[in-house]
Motif scaffolding. Sequence first.
Motif, PDB file in Angstrom:
ATOM      1  N   SER A 140       8.951   7.346  -9.717  1.00 56.58           N
ATOM      2  CA  SER A 140       8.284   6.993 -10.467  1.00 56.58           C
ATOM      3  C   SER A 140       6.692   6.072 -10.723  1.00 56.58           C
ATOM      4  CB  SER A 140       8.798   6.341 -12.015  1.00 56.58           C
ATOM      5  OG  SER A 140       9.074   4.655 -11.415  1.00 56.58           O
ATOM      6  N   ARG A 141       5.386   7.040 -11.060  1.00 60.63           N
ATOM      7  CA  ARG A 141       4.861   5.776 -10.958  1.00 60.63           C
ATOM      8  C   ARG A 141       5.037   3.752 -10.588  1.00 60.63           C
ATOM      9  NH1 ARG A 141       0.127   6.974 -14.941  1.00 60.63           N
ATOM     10  NH2 ARG A 141      -0.950   5.395 -13.794  1.00 60.63           N
ATOM     11  N   MET A 142       5.916   4.260 -11.360  1.00 54.85           N
ATOM     12  CA  MET A 142       6.648   2.196 -11.861  1.00 54.85           C
ATOM     13  C   MET A 142       6.789   2.170 -10.988  1.00 54.85           C
ATOM     14  SD  MET A 142       8.633   1.009 -14.299  1.00 54.85           S
ATOM     15  CE  MET A 142       8.124   1.219 -15.980  1.00 54.85           C
ATOM     16  N   THR A 143       7.322   2.947  -9.669  1.00 54.23           N
ATOM     17  CA  THR A 143       8.098   2.195  -8.841  1.00 54.23           C
ATOM     18  C   THR A 143       7.337   1.705  -7.520  1.00 54.23           C
ATOM     19  OG1 THR A 143      10.540   3.633  -9.052  1.00 54.23           O
ATOM     20  CG2 THR A 143       9.832   2.672  -6.545  1.00 54.23           C
ATOM     21  N   ILE A 144       6.544   3.014  -7.298  1.00 52.85           N
ATOM     22  CA  ILE A 144       5.783   2.974  -6.908  1.00 52.85           C
ATOM     23  C   ILE A 144       4.147   1.115  -6.588  1.00 52.85           C
ATOM     24  CG2 ILE A 144       3.402   4.149  -6.118  1.00 52.85           C
ATOM     25  CD1 ILE A 144       4.413   7.040  -6.505  1.00 52.85           C
ATOM     26  N   TYR A 145       4.228   1.487  -8.563  1.00 52.75           N
ATOM     27  CA  TYR A 145       3.335   0.544  -8.395  1.00 52.75           C
ATOM     28  C   TYR A 145       4.124  -1.138  -8.405  1.00 52.75           C
ATOM     29  CZ  TYR A 145      -0.589   2.659 -10.393  1.00 52.75           C
ATOM     30  OH  TYR A 145      -2.292   3.326 -10.120  1.00 52.75           O
ATOM     31  N   LYS A 146       5.715  -0.852  -8.289  1.00 59.21           N
ATOM     32  CA  LYS A 146       6.133  -2.129  -8.007  1.00 59.21           C
ATOM     33  C   LYS A 146       5.816  -2.880  -6.139  1.00 59.21           C
ATOM     34  CE  LYS A 146      10.065  -1.898  -7.252  1.00 59.21           C
ATOM     35  NZ  LYS A 146      12.078  -1.431  -7.690  1.00 59.21           N
ATOM     36  N   TRP A 147       5.063  -1.937  -5.341  1.00 60.38           N
ATOM     37  CA  TRP A 147       5.188  -1.943  -3.925  1.00 60.38           C
ATOM     38  C   TRP A 147       4.195  -1.832  -3.385  1.00 60.38           C
ATOM     39  CZ3 TRP A 147       9.593   2.315  -3.314  1.00 60.38           C
ATOM     40  CH2 TRP A 147      11.237   1.188  -3.169  1.00 60.38           C
ATOM     41  N   TRP A 148       3.278  -1.511  -4.321  1.00 60.98           N
ATOM     42  CA  TRP A 148       1.700  -1.251  -3.895  1.00 60.98           C
ATOM     43  C   TRP A 148       0.623  -0.908  -4.763  1.00 60.98           C
ATOM     44  CZ3 TRP A 148       5.620   2.718  -2.365  1.00 60.98           C
ATOM     45  CH2 TRP A 148       5.741   2.624  -1.248  1.00 60.98           C
ATOM     46  N   PRO A 149       0.588  -2.566  -4.671  1.00 62.06           N
ATOM     47  CA  PRO A 149      -0.651  -2.645  -6.165  1.00 62.06           C
ATOM     48  C   PRO A 149      -2.029  -1.764  -6.705  1.00 62.06           C
ATOM     49  CG  PRO A 149      -1.840  -3.820  -3.923  1.00 62.06           C
ATOM     50  CD  PRO A 149      -0.396  -3.306  -3.395  1.00 62.06           C
TER      51      PRO A 149
END
Length: 210
Positions: free
Chosen positions: A56-65
């Motif tokens: 998910s995009r949410m997962t990606i943004y959790k690790w990469w700003p």
Amino acid sequence: MPQLTPGADPPPRRGRGRRPADQVRAEILAAAGNLLLAEGMAGFTIEKVAALAGASRMTIYKWWPSKGALALDGYFSVVAHTLAFPDTGDVVADLTNQLVAFVHLMTDTPAGRVISQLVAQAQTDPELAAAYRERYSAPRRALGVEALTRAMARGQLRDDLDPEVVVDQLWGACYHRLLIPDQPLTEDFARALVDNLVRGLRGEIGPGKP
């Protein structure tokens, strides 16, 4: 010769169970790196990476700003093996082999085009510029500095040289030819760079010496 596979799909997911976080992160990085090499920054989006990695995009943004931070981590994940700094005990051979590997990566694979795009975009994108320094150029520089520092401690190089300056002399010259291609970036050029510095780095040329 570096072997990269831009556009290759990430490893297939098995079953319907929840994937471990480390596996998800690795698959996101693989997807990001391959997408970047295949399409460049123009075609690189968080949405495409998420679809390729099954995340998910949410997962990606959790690790990469930001998109830039993910792009740089993805890029480094697919080139890190090629750019690993050898430590054979012969610093001149190690410098030569690493610089030659870097030149082939830049000229024989899409990596050179991609890093040129990242450098260009970073000039007007402060967020990407900060990510570039933190996630790519600083770690890469540290590897070179560490290799030179080890060689100094072994007595293979002068103990008064500045490793940061040597890194700029070697890799900076390659980036210059990559970004301002009025002269070709070649393996012969990389070997000549090291050869031209060796006597000075070893202390065979110094103040008052011919």
